[in-house]
Design a protein around this motif. Structure first.
Motif, PDB file in Angstrom:
ATOM      1  N   ASP B  68     115.709  40.112  18.236  1.00  0.00           N
ATOM      2  CA  ASP B  68     116.871  39.500  18.889  1.00  0.00           C
ATOM      3  C   ASP B  68     118.157  40.315  18.742  1.00  0.00           C
ATOM      4  O   ASP B  68     119.079  40.173  19.531  1.00  0.00           O
ATOM      5  CB  ASP B  68     117.147  38.104  18.297  1.00  0.00           C
ATOM      6  N   MET B  69     118.248  41.126  17.678  1.00  0.00           N
ATOM      7  CA  MET B  69     119.536  41.741  17.337  1.00  0.00           C
ATOM      8  C   MET B  69     119.576  43.217  17.762  1.00  0.00           C
ATOM      9  O   MET B  69     118.581  43.928  17.661  1.00  0.00           O
ATOM     10  CB  MET B  69     119.780  41.659  15.824  1.00  0.00           C
ATOM     11  N   ARG B 100     125.119  41.660  15.991  1.00  0.00           N
ATOM     12  CA  ARG B 100     125.287  41.381  17.412  1.00  0.00           C
ATOM     13  C   ARG B 100     123.890  41.175  18.000  1.00  0.00           C
ATOM     14  O   ARG B 100     122.978  41.970  17.734  1.00  0.00           O
ATOM     15  CB  ARG B 100     126.005  42.533  18.122  1.00  0.00           C
ATOM     16  N   SER B 101     123.747  40.129  18.782  1.00  0.00           N
ATOM     17  CA  SER B 101     122.445  39.844  19.387  1.00  0.00           C
ATOM     18  C   SER B 101     122.341  40.527  20.749  1.00  0.00           C
ATOM     19  O   SER B 101     123.343  40.976  21.322  1.00  0.00           O
ATOM     20  CB  SER B 101     122.247  38.335  19.537  1.00  0.00           C
ATOM     21  N   ASP B 103     121.933  39.333  23.543  1.00  0.00           N
ATOM     22  CA  ASP B 103     122.724  38.681  24.595  1.00  0.00           C
ATOM     23  C   ASP B 103     124.221  38.769  24.311  1.00  0.00           C
ATOM     24  O   ASP B 103     125.012  38.085  24.954  1.00  0.00           O
ATOM     25  CB  ASP B 103     122.259  37.230  24.806  1.00  0.00           C
ATOM     26  N   ASN B 105     126.055  38.066  21.606  1.00  0.00           N
ATOM     27  CA  ASN B 105     126.670  37.098  20.704  1.00  0.00           C
ATOM     28  C   ASN B 105     126.927  37.769  19.345  1.00  0.00           C
ATOM     29  O   ASN B 105     126.050  38.419  18.796  1.00  0.00           O
ATOM     30  CB  ASN B 105     125.715  35.899  20.538  1.00  0.00           C
ATOM     31  N   SER B 140     127.894  30.680  15.957  1.00  0.00           N
ATOM     32  CA  SER B 140     126.977  31.681  16.507  1.00  0.00           C
ATOM     33  C   SER B 140     125.781  31.924  15.599  1.00  0.00           C
ATOM     34  O   SER B 140     124.747  32.393  16.049  1.00  0.00           O
ATOM     35  CB  SER B 140     127.717  33.001  16.775  1.00  0.00           C
ATOM     36  N   GLU B 143     123.278  29.533  16.866  1.00  0.00           N
ATOM     37  CA  GLU B 143     122.900  29.913  18.237  1.00  0.00           C
ATOM     38  C   GLU B 143     121.912  31.084  18.235  1.00  0.00           C
ATOM     39  O   GLU B 143     120.980  31.127  19.027  1.00  0.00           O
ATOM     40  CB  GLU B 143     124.145  30.320  19.039  1.00  0.00           C
ATOM     41  N   ILE B 144     122.130  32.030  17.309  1.00  0.00           N
ATOM     42  CA  ILE B 144     121.294  33.232  17.301  1.00  0.00           C
ATOM     43  C   ILE B 144     119.987  32.998  16.543  1.00  0.00           C
ATOM     44  O   ILE B 144     118.911  33.314  17.020  1.00  0.00           O
ATOM     45  CB  ILE B 144     122.065  34.431  16.668  1.00  0.00           C
ATOM     46  N   HIS B 145     120.097  32.434  15.334  1.00  0.00           N
ATOM     47  CA  HIS B 145     118.926  32.376  14.458  1.00  0.00           C
ATOM     48  C   HIS B 145     118.326  30.981  14.318  1.00  0.00           C
ATOM     49  O   HIS B 145     117.236  30.822  13.801  1.00  0.00           O
ATOM     50  CB  HIS B 145     119.289  32.855  13.052  1.00  0.00           C
TER      51      HIS B 145
END
Lengths: 148, 148, 148
Positions: B68-69, B100-101, B103, B105, B140, B143-145
């Motif tokens: 993701d990152m 930073r992901s 997408d 974020n 966030s 949202e990310i993890h």
């Protein structure tokens, strides 16, 4: 580079960390005062705050800090021994200090700490603490702490 | 202050750094798993994320994180030995973690790590990892993890 | 983990700190050059800046940096010895570097330093310095330093 036995270097770095950990508990006054000799000076004038004298002065200021803040975090780096004479030493470090006050005000400072230390039967203690700013200080520092 | 041979102190600090360096490669799962004993618990519940059990649990979570990152950086400071008993130890530190992901974020956390460690024939390893927040966590992070 | 005598490890960590402290004085060129061997390469190409050759190259670049900036702060963490062969060593670290230029432009970078070092009669010195970015670099880095 200043020559210093590794055991003392580590103990002095631990002393500095102990200050930050204690300040960040926002409650453990004994741990905070335990970092300083009874007659220590904690001089915050380099960042526009008071100079505190002895355990009573330190306690008075940090009683208010602990009451005012909901979060505190002080990150140490760039530790350096400036002077070592066996039973006394001077150390410095960089600190990124941050916090949030009960009224939601955030503060973030980039500062240097300068500590004069003495060996006591109870380990190394701080006799004089001074800090100054590496980067411009935010207005919120004075808003949160400067009223004292 | 906890007494500990300097070699062990340095090895434990290196172990902590190894975790951060591995997490920040965003690819080297062997390096990451090598930090932990096979049956280690990596408990992220203190910041609202899962508790991971054993190498398989850790791999499952970090496979997703690595996918993701695009950027990761975890800065350690305030290292401290809380307990040392020869072949086991407990350490802590502050970490500023950011990323930073894919997408776009951004996430930034100020946390404490608490590691239980054991001496093995292959050096010190983590048996239990726990972290909690020093400062309020950003939305966030979840949202990310948090979806895992 | 790379095996290294603790005295050398500490000396190498001090060398890295010395670089940051010197860069942050914004004035002490002798301290900065004293970190490097006379023929050292300070390669900043990993963050889009020049590669500097020898004391003269380093002096030329940092004369401008010192003239342009009003504030500088470089925070080291995640120190690691990658290689040690008695009289040479390679180390790395994470650095959070920040500054403000005279025209009020702020810069903040999260980078890795990679230093090749050699033992000299005057202590450890850097023979090659390289850095790269951990997080996306801000445009202000090029605006402030990239014109040279």
């Amino acid at each position: 580079m200043t020559q210093i036995p590794l055991e003392d270097r580590v103990a002095l770095e631990d002393l500095l960390t102990s200050y930050c950990l204690a300040v960040d508990t926002l409650s453990d006054m004994d741990a905070l005062l335990g970092v300083f000799t009874p007659d220590a000076v904690c001089d915050l004038s380099g960042i526009g705050l008071p100079s505190l004298h002895g355990h009573e002065g330190i306690r008075g200021f940090f009683d208010s800090v602990f009451a005012d803040m909901t979060h505190h975090a002080h990150f140490v780096s760039n530790f350096r021994v400036d002077r070592y004479e066996g039973d006394t030493a001077s150390i410095r470090a960089y600190v990124m200090g941050m916090g949030r006050s009960r009224d939601g005000n955030d503060v973030l400072v980039y500062v240097r700490y300068f500590l004069d230390c003495v060996r006591t039967p109870d380990g190394w203690k701080v006799t004089r603490f001074f800090e100054d700013a590496l980067m411009p200080l935010p207005g919120s520092l004075d808003e949160i702490h400067g009223k004292r």
